[in-house]
Design an enzyme around this catalytic site. Structure first.
Site, mmCIF file in Angstrom:
data_model
loop_
_atom_site.group_PDB
_atom_site.id
_atom_site.type_symbol
_atom_site.label_atom_id
_atom_site.label_comp_id
_atom_site.label_asym_id
_atom_site.label_seq_id
_atom_site.Cartn_x
_atom_site.Cartn_y
_atom_site.Cartn_z
ATOM 1 N N ASP A 13 0.862 -1.183 0.000
ATOM 2 C CA ASP A 13 0.000 0.000 0.000
ATOM 3 C C ASP A 13 0.897 1.231 0.000
ATOM 4 O OD1 ASP A 13 -2.207 1.673 0.105
ATOM 5 O OD2 ASP A 13 -2.674 1.284 2.204
ATOM 6 N N TYR A 45 -0.815 8.336 -3.316
ATOM 7 C CA TYR A 45 -0.743 7.876 -4.696
ATOM 8 C C TYR A 45 -1.688 8.625 -5.631
ATOM 9 C CZ TYR A 45 2.370 3.815 -4.343
ATOM 10 O OH TYR A 45 3.458 2.994 -4.219
ATOM 11 N N GLY A 46 -2.775 9.155 -5.112
ATOM 12 C CA GLY A 46 -3.743 9.844 -5.956
ATOM 13 C C GLY A 46 -3.184 11.074 -6.650
ATOM 14 N N CYS A 77 -4.517 -1.177 -2.010
ATOM 15 C CA CYS A 77 -4.655 0.247 -2.293
ATOM 16 C C CYS A 77 -5.577 0.385 -3.493
ATOM 17 C CB CYS A 77 -3.287 0.851 -2.598
ATOM 18 S SG CYS A 77 -3.324 2.545 -3.220
ATOM 19 N N ASN A 78 -6.670 1.114 -3.345
ATOM 20 C CA ASN A 78 -7.625 1.254 -4.438
ATOM 21 C C ASN A 78 -7.022 1.959 -5.645
ATOM 22 O OD1 ASN A 78 -10.661 0.472 -3.675
ATOM 23 N ND2 ASN A 78 -9.600 1.134 -1.834
ATOM 24 N N CYS A 185 -11.584 2.942 0.537
ATOM 25 C CA CYS A 185 -10.146 3.128 0.735
ATOM 26 C C CYS A 185 -9.745 2.218 1.882
ATOM 27 C CB CYS A 185 -9.837 4.590 1.064
ATOM 28 S SG CYS A 185 -8.122 4.899 1.565
ATOM 29 N N THR A 186 -8.625 1.520 1.744
ATOM 30 C CA THR A 186 -8.246 0.547 2.775
ATOM 31 C C THR A 186 -7.889 1.208 4.100
ATOM 32 O OG1 THR A 186 -5.970 0.515 1.899
ATOM 33 C CG2 THR A 186 -7.493 -1.202 1.127
ATOM 34 N N HIS A 187 -7.670 2.521 4.104
ATOM 35 C CA HIS A 187 -7.455 3.227 5.371
ATOM 36 C C HIS A 187 -8.723 3.269 6.229
ATOM 37 C CE1 HIS A 187 -3.699 4.861 3.662
ATOM 38 N NE2 HIS A 187 -3.391 5.246 4.888
#
Length: 268
Positions: A13, A45-46, A77-78, A185-187
Site C-alpha cells: 500500500d 498515490y492519488g 490500495c484502491n 479506501c483501505t485506510h
C-alpha cells in the site's frame, strides 16, 4: 509457487491503510509469513502521474517478491489496484490480488441509497463510475472523496484521537441519503467505528477486506500440500523513514510486527 507448507504473503500500500486488509487475511490465515511494504515516500498515490505510479509500483513489488520469494501479492490500495494490476500480473509469475470498491454487495444490501467514501482520485476515476454503472442495481450512489479521512486513519494508528465533530462535518453530505456506505479506501476500516458513529449509527458499512482474505486463502490453499500450524513471521518495510515512527511501531507491535525497516531500491 513453492510447495512448502509455509507461504509468504506480500501486502502493498502507499500507507498503513493496507493493515486493515492484512488483519482480515491474517484472521483467516494466521500461519503464513507476512511482508508489508508501504510506499510512504510517494504517498499519497492519488497525486502521482499514472505512468510514474505504474513504473514505481512494478519495480518495488517485483524487487521485494524476488528478494523474499513471496507466493502472492495483495495490492491493498484502491488507486494502485485500478491502475497497476494489469502490468503487475503480466510481469509476475505469482497471483496478484487487488482491491475493488464493494459497490455490488453494498447495492444488494441498500434500500435507500449507497454512499461511496473514498479518496478524491477514486471517486473521479472512470473505473469507479463503470463499477457503479454495472453493479449499483439501479440504486442511487452518492460519492464522497476525502483525503482528510486518510490522514485521520494514519493519525489514529499512531495513537492520536479522532475528532468526531470534524468527521461529522466531512460526512455530512451523506447523512439521511444512504443506508449503506462503502469504505472505498483501505485506510477507512481503521476508523470504521468512528465513521459509523458520525453517520448516525444506522448506516451499514461495507468494505472489501473479507472478500480479499477469502480470495487469498483460496489461491494459497490450492497450492499447498499441507497447511502449517506454526505462527508465521511478520515483517514491515517503508520506502522512507515513517512519520511518528515510535508511535507507529508501538501499534505495529500489537499486530505482531517487528519495528519498521526502511526499504531503499535504487532507481525508484
Amino acid at each position: 509457487m513453492r510447495a512448502s507448507s509455509k507461504k509468504k504473503v506480500l501486502v502493498f500500500d502507499s500507507g498503513v491503510g493496507g493493515l486493515s486488509v492484512f488483519q482480515e487475511i491474517h484472521r483467516l490465515l494466521p500461519h503464513m509469513d507476512y511482508l508489508y511494504l508501504f510506499d510512504n515516500e510517494a504517498y499519497p498515490y492519488g497525486e502521482l502521474d499514472q505512468d510514474v505510479l505504474i513504473t514505481r509500483v512494478n519495480k518495488l513489488v517485483a524487487a521485494l517478491v524476488e528478494e523474499h520469494q513471496a507466493d502472492i501479492v495483495v495490492i491493498a490500495c484502491n488507486t494502485a489496484s485500478t491502475i497497476v494490476l494489469p502490468s503487475l500480473r503480466a510481469n509476475l509469475s505469482i497471483p496478484v490480488v487487488g482491491v475493488v470498491p464493494a459497490i455490488k454487495p453494498a447495492s444488494l444490501l441498500a434500500s435507500q441509497g449507497v454512499g461511496l467514501i473514498a479518496t478524491p482520485a477514486t471517486v473521479t476515476r472512470q473505473y469507479t463510475h463503470e463499477l457503479i454503472r454495472d453493479f449499483a442495481q439501479g440504486k442511487p450512489v452518492e460519492l464522497l472523496g476525502s483525503t482528510r479521512l486518510v490522514d485521520m486513519a494514519e493519525e489514529k494508528l499512531r495513537g492520536e484521537s479522532i475528532s468526531l465533530s470534524e468527521l461529522e462535518s466531512i460526512l455530512l453530505p451523506l447523512r439521511n441519503k444512504v443506508d449503506v456506505a462503502v469504505l472505498g479506501c483501505t485506510h477507512f476500516p481503521l476508523i470504521k467505528e468512528e465513521i459509523h458513529q458520525a453517520l448516525g449509527g444506522e448506516v451499514t458499512l461495507v468494505d472489501s477486506g473479507e472478500a480479499i482474505a477469502r480470495r487469498v486463502k483460496a489461491l494459497l490453499l490450492n497450492a499447498m500440500k499441507q497447511e502449517s500450524r506454526e505462527e508465521g513471521s511478520k515483517k514491515i518495510y517503508a520506502s522512507a523513514p515513517p512519520w511518528q515512527e515510535d508511535a507507529l511501531n508501538t501499534c505495529l507491535a500489537n499486530l505482531g510486527f517487528n519495528p519498521v525497516q526502511v526499504y531503499r531500491l535504487p532507481g525508484v
